[in-house]
Write a protein that holds these residues in place. Structure first.
Motif, PDB file in Angstrom:
ATOM      1  N   GLU A 184       0.816  -1.212   0.000  1.00 57.03           N
ATOM      2  CA  GLU A 184       0.000   0.000   0.000  1.00 57.03           C
ATOM      3  C   GLU A 184       0.854   1.268   0.000  1.00 57.03           C
ATOM      4  O   GLU A 184       0.321   2.378   0.083  1.00 57.03           O
ATOM      5  CB  GLU A 184      -0.924   0.002   1.218  1.00 57.03           C
ATOM      6  N   ASP A 185       2.179   1.081  -0.063  1.00 57.30           N
ATOM      7  CA  ASP A 185       3.129   2.197  -0.053  1.00 57.30           C
ATOM      8  C   ASP A 185       2.943   3.067   1.198  1.00 57.30           C
ATOM      9  O   ASP A 185       2.950   4.300   1.133  1.00 57.30           O
ATOM     10  CB  ASP A 185       2.981   3.046  -1.313  1.00 57.30           C
ATOM     11  N   LYS A 186       2.803   2.394   2.348  1.00 60.62           N
ATOM     12  CA  LYS A 186       2.654   3.084   3.624  1.00 60.62           C
ATOM     13  C   LYS A 186       3.823   2.740   4.542  1.00 60.62           C
ATOM     14  O   LYS A 186       4.372   1.641   4.480  1.00 60.62           O
ATOM     15  CB  LYS A 186       1.336   2.675   4.297  1.00 60.62           C
ATOM     16  N   PRO A 187       4.216   3.665   5.402  1.00 65.53           N
ATOM     17  CA  PRO A 187       5.348   3.410   6.304  1.00 65.53           C
ATOM     18  C   PRO A 187       4.990   2.416   7.406  1.00 65.53           C
ATOM     19  O   PRO A 187       3.817   2.250   7.762  1.00 65.53           O
ATOM     20  CB  PRO A 187       5.642   4.791   6.898  1.00 65.53           C
ATOM     21  N   THR A 188       6.001   1.769   7.942  1.00 68.20           N
ATOM     22  CA  THR A 188       5.807   0.868   9.081  1.00 68.20           C
ATOM     23  C   THR A 188       6.162   1.546  10.398  1.00 68.20           C
ATOM     24  O   THR A 188       6.080   0.910  11.447  1.00 68.20           O
ATOM     25  CB  THR A 188       6.663  -0.397   8.929  1.00 68.20           C
ATOM     26  N   VAL A 189       6.581   2.795  10.362  1.00 70.26           N
ATOM     27  CA  VAL A 189       6.851   3.549  11.583  1.00 70.26           C
ATOM     28  C   VAL A 189       5.600   4.330  11.963  1.00 70.26           C
ATOM     29  O   VAL A 189       4.832   4.739  11.076  1.00 70.26           O
ATOM     30  CB  VAL A 189       8.057   4.501  11.408  1.00 70.26           C
ATOM     31  N   PRO A 190       5.383   4.558  13.261  1.00 67.16           N
ATOM     32  CA  PRO A 190       6.253   4.117  14.348  1.00 67.16           C
ATOM     33  C   PRO A 190       5.869   2.728  14.853  1.00 67.16           C
ATOM     34  O   PRO A 190       4.736   2.283  14.677  1.00 67.16           O
ATOM     35  CB  PRO A 190       5.968   5.149  15.442  1.00 67.16           C
ATOM     36  N   SER A 191       6.828   2.082  15.489  1.00 68.25           N
ATOM     37  CA  SER A 191       6.522   0.944  16.347  1.00 68.25           C
ATOM     38  C   SER A 191       6.487   1.487  17.775  1.00 68.25           C
ATOM     39  O   SER A 191       6.561   2.696  17.987  1.00 68.25           O
ATOM     40  CB  SER A 191       7.576  -0.149  16.198  1.00 68.25           C
ATOM     41  N   THR A 192       6.380   0.595  18.738  1.00 73.21           N
ATOM     42  CA  THR A 192       6.551   1.008  20.133  1.00 73.21           C
ATOM     43  C   THR A 192       7.664   0.175  20.738  1.00 73.21           C
ATOM     44  O   THR A 192       7.983  -0.920  20.242  1.00 73.21           O
ATOM     45  CB  THR A 192       5.279   0.813  20.970  1.00 73.21           C
ATOM     46  N   LEU A 193       8.239   0.678  21.788  1.00 75.53           N
ATOM     47  CA  LEU A 193       9.313  -0.057  22.450  1.00 75.53           C
ATOM     48  C   LEU A 193       8.805  -1.408  22.951  1.00 75.53           C
ATOM     49  O   LEU A 193       9.503  -2.429  22.846  1.00 75.53           O
ATOM     50  CB  LEU A 193       9.869   0.777  23.602  1.00 75.53           C
ATOM     51  N   MET A 194       7.583  -1.451  23.453  1.00 76.74           N
ATOM     52  CA  MET A 194       7.013  -2.707  23.924  1.00 76.74           C
ATOM     53  C   MET A 194       6.956  -3.737  22.801  1.00 76.74           C
ATOM     54  O   MET A 194       7.279  -4.913  22.991  1.00 76.74           O
ATOM     55  CB  MET A 194       5.608  -2.470  24.478  1.00 76.74           C
ATOM     56  N   GLU A 195       6.563  -3.290  21.609  1.00 80.98           N
ATOM     57  CA  GLU A 195       6.493  -4.193  20.462  1.00 80.98           C
ATOM     58  C   GLU A 195       7.879  -4.680  20.062  1.00 80.98           C
ATOM     59  O   GLU A 195       8.063  -5.865  19.713  1.00 80.98           O
ATOM     60  CB  GLU A 195       5.828  -3.481  19.286  1.00 80.98           C
ATOM     61  N   GLU A 196       8.863  -3.788  20.101  1.00 81.37           N
ATOM     62  CA  GLU A 196      10.219  -4.175  19.712  1.00 81.37           C
ATOM     63  C   GLU A 196      10.744  -5.331  20.567  1.00 81.37           C
ATOM     64  O   GLU A 196      11.441  -6.217  20.075  1.00 81.37           O
ATOM     65  CB  GLU A 196      11.161  -2.980  19.797  1.00 81.37           C
ATOM     66  N   PHE A 197      10.397  -5.339  21.845  1.00 82.89           N
ATOM     67  CA  PHE A 197      10.851  -6.421  22.717  1.00 82.89           C
ATOM     68  C   PHE A 197      10.231  -7.762  22.329  1.00 82.89           C
ATOM     69  O   PHE A 197      10.738  -8.821  22.716  1.00 82.89           O
ATOM     70  CB  PHE A 197      10.541  -6.100  24.178  1.00 82.89           C
ATOM     71  N   GLU A 198       9.173  -7.745  21.530  1.00 81.74           N
ATOM     72  CA  GLU A 198       8.511  -8.988  21.135  1.00 81.74           C
ATOM     73  C   GLU A 198       9.110  -9.604  19.874  1.00 81.74           C
ATOM     74  O   GLU A 198       9.027 -10.819  19.686  1.00 81.74           O
ATOM     75  CB  GLU A 198       7.017  -8.736  20.912  1.00 81.74           C
ATOM     76  N   TYR A 199       9.684  -8.775  18.989  1.00 80.50           N
ATOM     77  CA  TYR A 199      10.120  -9.330  17.705  1.00 80.50           C
ATOM     78  C   TYR A 199      11.497  -8.857  17.242  1.00 80.50           C
ATOM     79  O   TYR A 199      12.013  -9.369  16.247  1.00 80.50           O
ATOM     80  CB  TYR A 199       9.098  -9.028  16.604  1.00 80.50           C
ATOM     81  N   ASN A 200      12.104  -7.921  17.914  1.00 87.51           N
ATOM     82  CA  ASN A 200      13.414  -7.427  17.486  1.00 87.51           C
ATOM     83  C   ASN A 200      14.511  -8.273  18.133  1.00 87.51           C
ATOM     84  O   ASN A 200      14.730  -8.186  19.337  1.00 87.51           O
ATOM     85  CB  ASN A 200      13.578  -5.956  17.893  1.00 87.51           C
ATOM     86  N   PRO A 201      15.222  -9.091  17.358  1.00 90.43           N
ATOM     87  CA  PRO A 201      16.213  -9.987  17.972  1.00 90.43           C
ATOM     88  C   PRO A 201      17.318  -9.253  18.721  1.00 90.43           C
ATOM     89  O   PRO A 201      17.881  -9.789  19.683  1.00 90.43           O
ATOM     90  CB  PRO A 201      16.775 -10.775  16.780  1.00 90.43           C
ATOM     91  N   PHE A 202      17.597  -8.015  18.331  1.00 92.14           N
ATOM     92  CA  PHE A 202      18.661  -7.251  18.978  1.00 92.14           C
ATOM     93  C   PHE A 202      18.247  -6.756  20.367  1.00 92.14           C
ATOM     94  O   PHE A 202      19.090  -6.282  21.127  1.00 92.14           O
ATOM     95  CB  PHE A 202      19.086  -6.082  18.085  1.00 92.14           C
ATOM     96  N   LEU A 203      16.957  -6.876  20.676  1.00 93.49           N
ATOM     97  CA  LEU A 203      16.470  -6.570  22.015  1.00 93.49           C
ATOM     98  C   LEU A 203      16.070  -7.842  22.770  1.00 93.49           C
ATOM     99  O   LEU A 203      15.548  -7.753  23.884  1.00 93.49           O
ATOM    100  CB  LEU A 203      15.266  -5.621  21.947  1.00 93.49           C
ATOM    101  N   ARG A 204      16.334  -8.993  22.181  1.00 91.10           N
ATOM    102  CA  ARG A 204      15.912 -10.266  22.761  1.00 91.10           C
ATOM    103  C   ARG A 204      17.127 -11.174  23.009  1.00 91.10           C
ATOM    104  O   ARG A 204      17.098 -12.366  22.769  1.00 91.10           O
ATOM    105  CB  ARG A 204      14.905 -10.941  21.820  1.00 91.10           C
ATOM    106  N   LEU A 205      18.176 -10.582  23.515  1.00 89.19           N
ATOM    107  CA  LEU A 205      19.467 -11.272  23.611  1.00 89.19           C
ATOM    108  C   LEU A 205      19.475 -12.406  24.625  1.00 89.19           C
ATOM    109  O   LEU A 205      20.313 -13.301  24.548  1.00 89.19           O
ATOM    110  CB  LEU A 205      20.561 -10.258  23.958  1.00 89.19           C
ATOM    111  N   SER A 206      18.553 -12.384  25.576  1.00 85.37           N
ATOM    112  CA  SER A 206      18.509 -13.450  26.589  1.00 85.37           C
ATOM    113  C   SER A 206      17.515 -14.549  26.245  1.00 85.37           C
ATOM    114  O   SER A 206      17.392 -15.530  26.990  1.00 85.37           O
ATOM    115  CB  SER A 206      18.149 -12.857  27.958  1.00 85.37           C
TER     116      SER A 206
END
Length: 280
Positions: free
Chosen positions: A206-228
Protein backbone atom coordinates in the motif's frame (compact mmCIF):
# COMPACT_ATOMS: atom_id res chain seq x y z
CA UNK A 1 2.04 16.36 19.95
CA UNK A 2 1.88 15.34 16.33
CA UNK A 3 4.68 13.64 14.42
CA UNK A 4 4.59 13.90 10.64
CA UNK A 5 6.40 11.03 8.90
CA UNK A 6 8.01 12.08 5.62
CA UNK A 7 9.50 9.48 3.27
CA UNK A 8 12.56 10.69 1.36
CA UNK A 9 15.40 9.40 -0.82
CA UNK A 10 15.39 5.63 -1.33
CA UNK A 11 14.27 4.51 2.13
CA UNK A 12 14.96 7.36 4.59
CA UNK A 13 12.58 9.13 6.91
CA UNK A 14 12.67 12.71 8.11
CA UNK A 15 10.16 13.97 10.65
CA UNK A 16 8.32 17.08 11.78
CA UNK A 17 7.41 17.22 15.48
CA UNK A 18 4.51 19.64 15.74
CA UNK A 19 3.23 21.43 18.82
CA UNK A 20 -0.46 21.52 17.99
CA UNK A 21 -1.24 24.51 20.20
CA UNK A 22 1.77 26.66 19.25
CA UNK A 23 1.91 25.60 15.57
CA UNK A 24 5.68 25.39 15.89
CA UNK A 25 7.69 22.50 14.49
CA UNK A 26 11.00 20.76 15.05
CA UNK A 27 12.59 18.87 12.16
CA UNK A 28 14.46 15.60 12.68
CA UNK A 29 17.10 14.60 10.10
CA UNK A 30 15.72 16.82 7.29
CA UNK A 31 17.92 15.61 4.43
CA UNK A 32 15.59 16.99 1.74
CA UNK A 33 15.15 20.61 2.88
CA UNK A 34 12.93 22.05 0.18
CA UNK A 35 10.33 19.34 0.60
CA UNK A 36 10.35 19.97 4.33
CA UNK A 37 9.87 23.71 3.86
CA UNK A 38 6.97 23.11 1.46
CA UNK A 39 5.20 21.10 4.17
CA UNK A 40 6.00 23.68 6.85
CA UNK A 41 4.55 26.48 4.72
CA UNK A 42 1.53 24.51 3.58
CA UNK A 43 0.55 23.65 7.15
CA UNK A 44 1.19 27.16 8.47
CA UNK A 45 3.95 26.12 10.86
CA UNK A 46 6.96 27.94 12.27
CA UNK A 47 10.16 25.87 12.07
CA UNK A 48 12.20 26.51 15.22
CA UNK A 49 14.91 23.84 15.36
CA UNK A 50 16.59 20.89 13.69
CA UNK A 51 17.57 17.75 15.59
CA UNK A 52 20.23 15.72 13.78
CA UNK A 53 20.92 12.16 14.89
CA UNK A 54 24.28 11.81 13.11
CA UNK A 55 26.48 13.30 10.44
CA UNK A 56 25.81 10.95 7.51
CA UNK A 57 24.63 12.87 4.46
CA UNK A 58 21.24 11.14 4.24
CA UNK A 59 20.41 12.58 7.67
CA UNK A 60 22.27 15.90 7.80
CA UNK A 61 22.45 17.01 4.15
CA UNK A 62 19.62 19.54 4.38
CA UNK A 63 20.85 21.50 7.38
CA UNK A 64 22.83 24.14 5.51
CA UNK A 65 19.97 25.01 3.15
CA UNK A 66 17.51 25.22 6.04
CA UNK A 67 19.76 27.56 8.02
CA UNK A 68 19.97 29.84 4.99
CA UNK A 69 16.22 29.78 4.43
CA UNK A 70 15.05 30.14 8.04
CA UNK A 71 16.66 33.04 9.97
CA UNK A 72 17.70 32.12 13.47
CA UNK A 73 17.20 28.38 13.00
CA UNK A 74 19.21 26.29 15.49
CA UNK A 75 20.74 22.95 14.52
CA UNK A 76 21.33 20.52 17.39
CA UNK A 77 23.48 17.38 17.36
CA UNK A 78 26.20 15.49 19.15
CA UNK A 79 28.94 15.49 16.51
CA UNK A 80 31.07 18.33 15.13
CA UNK A 81 30.86 16.68 11.68
CA UNK A 82 27.15 17.54 11.38
CA UNK A 83 26.44 20.10 8.67
CA UNK A 84 25.60 23.62 9.91
CA UNK A 85 25.70 22.57 13.57
CA UNK A 86 24.94 25.52 15.86
CA UNK A 87 24.46 23.76 19.21
CA UNK A 88 26.41 20.66 20.24
CA UNK A 89 24.44 18.71 22.82
CA UNK A 90 25.50 16.25 25.51
CA UNK A 91 24.01 13.08 26.94
CA UNK A 92 21.02 13.81 29.16
CA UNK A 93 20.78 17.44 28.12
CA UNK A 94 17.19 18.67 27.91
CA UNK A 95 15.87 21.20 25.41
CA UNK A 96 12.53 22.98 25.41
CA UNK A 97 10.67 24.42 22.42
CA UNK A 98 7.44 25.95 23.68
CA UNK A 99 5.49 22.93 25.00
CA UNK A 100 7.79 20.34 23.38
CA UNK A 101 10.52 18.80 25.54
CA UNK A 102 13.56 16.97 24.18
CA UNK A 103 16.04 14.81 26.10
CA UNK A 104 19.27 14.05 24.23
CA UNK A 105 20.45 10.44 24.48
CA UNK A 106 24.05 9.74 23.46
CA UNK A 107 24.20 6.44 21.55
CA UNK A 108 27.66 6.08 19.98
CA UNK A 109 28.37 3.07 17.74
CA UNK A 110 26.87 3.52 14.28
CA UNK A 111 28.81 6.78 14.43
CA UNK A 112 30.90 7.99 17.34
CA UNK A 113 28.67 11.05 17.80
CA UNK A 114 25.23 9.49 17.29
CA UNK A 115 22.42 11.05 19.35
CA UNK A 116 18.83 9.86 19.83
CA UNK A 117 16.08 12.21 20.98
CA UNK A 118 13.34 11.41 23.49
CA UNK A 119 10.45 13.84 22.99
CA UNK A 120 7.26 14.62 24.90
CA UNK A 121 4.80 17.50 25.18
CA UNK A 122 3.62 19.26 28.32
CA UNK A 123 0.06 18.45 29.42
CA UNK A 124 -0.38 15.94 26.60
CA UNK A 125 -1.75 12.43 27.05
CA UNK A 126 -0.09 11.13 23.88
CA UNK A 127 2.72 8.60 24.30
CA UNK A 128 6.24 10.05 24.14
CA UNK A 129 8.40 9.50 21.06
CA UNK A 130 12.01 8.59 20.51
CA UNK A 131 13.85 9.40 17.28
CA UNK A 132 16.51 6.72 16.94
CA UNK A 133 18.26 7.56 13.67
CA UNK A 134 20.41 4.58 12.71
CA UNK A 135 20.72 3.08 16.20
CA UNK A 136 17.41 1.24 16.59
CA UNK A 137 15.19 0.26 13.67
CA UNK A 138 11.87 -1.53 13.57
CA UNK A 139 13.03 -5.12 14.21
CA UNK A 140 16.71 -4.22 13.84
CA UNK A 141 19.69 -2.09 14.81
CA UNK A 142 22.34 -0.12 12.94
CA UNK A 143 25.74 -1.30 11.84
CA UNK A 144 28.73 -0.73 14.09
CA UNK A 145 30.63 1.59 11.78
CA UNK A 146 32.47 3.61 14.44
CA UNK A 147 31.84 1.58 17.58
CA UNK A 148 31.61 -1.78 19.27
CA UNK A 149 29.12 -4.42 20.32
CA UNK A 150 29.65 -3.26 23.90
CA UNK A 151 28.51 0.25 22.96
CA UNK A 152 25.46 -0.93 21.04
CA UNK A 153 24.50 -3.25 23.89
CA UNK A 154 24.62 -0.27 26.25
CA UNK A 155 22.58 1.81 23.80
CA UNK A 156 19.86 -0.79 23.40
CA UNK A 157 19.61 -2.00 26.99
CA UNK A 158 20.63 0.91 29.22
CA UNK A 159 19.62 3.94 27.15
CA UNK A 160 16.73 3.11 24.81
CA UNK A 161 15.54 -0.08 26.47
CA UNK A 162 14.72 1.66 29.74
CA UNK A 163 12.43 4.28 28.21
CA UNK A 164 8.68 3.90 28.91
CA UNK A 165 7.44 0.87 27.01
CA UNK A 166 4.66 2.87 25.35
CA UNK A 167 7.26 5.13 23.71
CA UNK A 168 6.77 5.38 19.95
CA UNK A 169 9.90 4.54 17.97
CA UNK A 170 10.61 6.66 14.89
CA UNK A 171 13.73 5.36 13.13
CA UNK A 172 15.79 6.69 10.24
CA UNK A 173 15.05 4.12 7.54
CA UNK A 174 12.35 1.82 6.20
CA UNK A 175 14.18 -1.49 6.65
CA UNK A 176 11.34 -3.34 8.35
CA UNK A 177 10.70 -6.17 5.89
CA UNK A 178 14.38 -7.07 5.57
CA UNK A 179 14.82 -6.85 9.32
CA UNK A 180 11.83 -9.12 9.96
CA UNK A 181 13.07 -11.66 7.40
CA UNK A 182 16.28 -11.84 9.41
CA UNK A 183 14.34 -12.00 12.68
CA UNK A 184 12.42 -14.99 11.30
CA UNK A 185 15.68 -16.72 10.48
CA UNK A 186 16.83 -16.12 14.06
CA UNK A 187 13.55 -17.19 15.68
CA UNK A 188 11.56 -19.26 13.14
CA UNK A 189 8.93 -20.16 15.75
CA UNK A 190 8.26 -16.57 16.86
CA UNK A 191 4.61 -15.97 15.96
CA UNK A 192 4.90 -12.22 16.53
CA UNK A 193 7.66 -12.02 13.91
CA UNK A 194 5.48 -13.89 11.40
CA UNK A 195 2.53 -11.63 12.15
CA UNK A 196 4.62 -8.49 11.80
CA UNK A 197 6.22 -9.63 8.54
CA UNK A 198 2.80 -10.21 7.01
CA UNK A 199 1.66 -6.79 8.22
CA UNK A 200 4.81 -5.06 6.93
CA UNK A 201 4.41 -6.63 3.49
CA UNK A 202 0.83 -5.38 3.35
CA UNK A 203 1.99 -1.88 4.31
CA UNK A 204 4.61 -2.03 1.57
CA UNK A 205 2.00 -3.07 -0.99
CA UNK A 206 0.00 0.00 0.00
CA UNK A 207 3.13 2.20 -0.05
CA UNK A 208 2.65 3.08 3.62
CA UNK A 209 5.35 3.41 6.30
CA UNK A 210 5.81 0.87 9.08
CA UNK A 211 6.85 3.55 11.58
CA UNK A 212 6.25 4.12 14.35
CA UNK A 213 6.52 0.94 16.35
CA UNK A 214 6.55 1.01 20.13
CA UNK A 215 9.31 -0.06 22.45
CA UNK A 216 7.01 -2.71 23.92
CA UNK A 217 6.49 -4.19 20.46
CA UNK A 218 10.22 -4.17 19.71
CA UNK A 219 10.85 -6.42 22.72
CA UNK A 220 8.51 -8.99 21.14
CA UNK A 221 10.12 -9.33 17.71
CA UNK A 222 13.41 -7.43 17.49
CA UNK A 223 16.21 -9.99 17.97
CA UNK A 224 18.66 -7.25 18.98
CA UNK A 225 16.47 -6.57 22.02
CA UNK A 226 15.91 -10.27 22.76
CA UNK A 227 19.47 -11.27 23.61
CA UNK A 228 18.51 -13.45 26.59
CA UNK A 229 15.85 -15.42 24.71
CA UNK A 230 16.64 -19.10 24.23
CA UNK A 231 15.99 -19.08 20.49
CA UNK A 232 18.26 -16.09 19.89
CA UNK A 233 21.05 -17.62 21.97
CA UNK A 234 20.66 -20.93 20.15
CA UNK A 235 20.97 -19.17 16.79
CA UNK A 236 24.18 -17.40 17.80
CA UNK A 237 25.68 -20.21 19.84
CA UNK A 238 26.42 -17.71 22.61
CA UNK A 239 24.90 -16.86 25.98
CA UNK A 240 26.74 -13.70 27.02
CA UNK A 241 24.47 -10.85 25.84
CA UNK A 242 27.26 -8.83 24.26
CA UNK A 243 28.57 -11.87 22.38
CA UNK A 244 25.02 -12.71 21.27
CA UNK A 245 24.69 -9.16 19.93
CA UNK A 246 28.08 -9.31 18.23
CA UNK A 247 27.19 -12.53 16.38
CA UNK A 248 23.72 -11.28 15.49
CA UNK A 249 25.12 -8.13 13.90
CA UNK A 250 27.71 -10.12 11.94
CA UNK A 251 25.02 -12.49 10.68
CA UNK A 252 22.76 -9.58 9.75
CA UNK A 253 25.62 -7.92 7.85
CA UNK A 254 25.84 -11.06 5.70
CA UNK A 255 22.09 -11.55 5.38
CA UNK A 256 21.17 -10.72 1.80
CA UNK A 257 19.34 -12.82 -0.71
CA UNK A 258 20.93 -12.78 -4.20
CA UNK A 259 18.10 -10.66 -5.65
CA UNK A 260 18.78 -8.03 -2.99
CA UNK A 261 22.45 -7.63 -3.84
CA UNK A 262 23.26 -4.26 -5.32
CA UNK A 263 25.07 -3.91 -8.66
CA UNK A 264 28.86 -3.33 -8.50
CA UNK A 265 28.47 0.37 -9.36
CA UNK A 266 26.13 0.91 -6.44
CA UNK A 267 28.43 -0.96 -4.08
CA UNK A 268 31.31 1.29 -5.13
CA UNK A 269 29.14 4.34 -4.58
CA UNK A 270 28.35 3.18 -1.05
CA UNK A 271 32.03 2.61 -0.33
CA UNK A 272 32.80 6.11 -1.59
CA UNK A 273 30.08 7.56 0.64
CA UNK A 274 27.80 8.58 -2.23
CA UNK A 275 24.86 6.44 -1.15
CA UNK A 276 23.31 6.03 2.27
CA UNK A 277 22.20 2.41 2.05
CA UNK A 278 25.00 1.08 4.24
CA UNK A 279 23.38 1.79 7.61
CA UNK A 280 21.23 -1.33 7.50
Amino acid sequence: MKVKVISILEDNYMYLVIGEQSHTAIAVDPAVPHRLLEIVRREGLSLTAVLTTHHHWDHAHGNEALVKEVPGLRVYGGDDRINALTDKVANGQELKFNSINVRCLFTPCHTSGHMCYFVWEDDCTDAPAVFTGDTLFVAGCGQFFEGTAEQMHHNLTKVLGVLPHETKVFCGHEYTIKNLKFALKVEPENEKVKEMLSWARARDDEDKPTVPSTLMEEFEYNPFLRLSEEGVQKFTGKTDPIEVLRVLRKEKDNFKKPKELLPPQAMLAIQWGLLGASSR
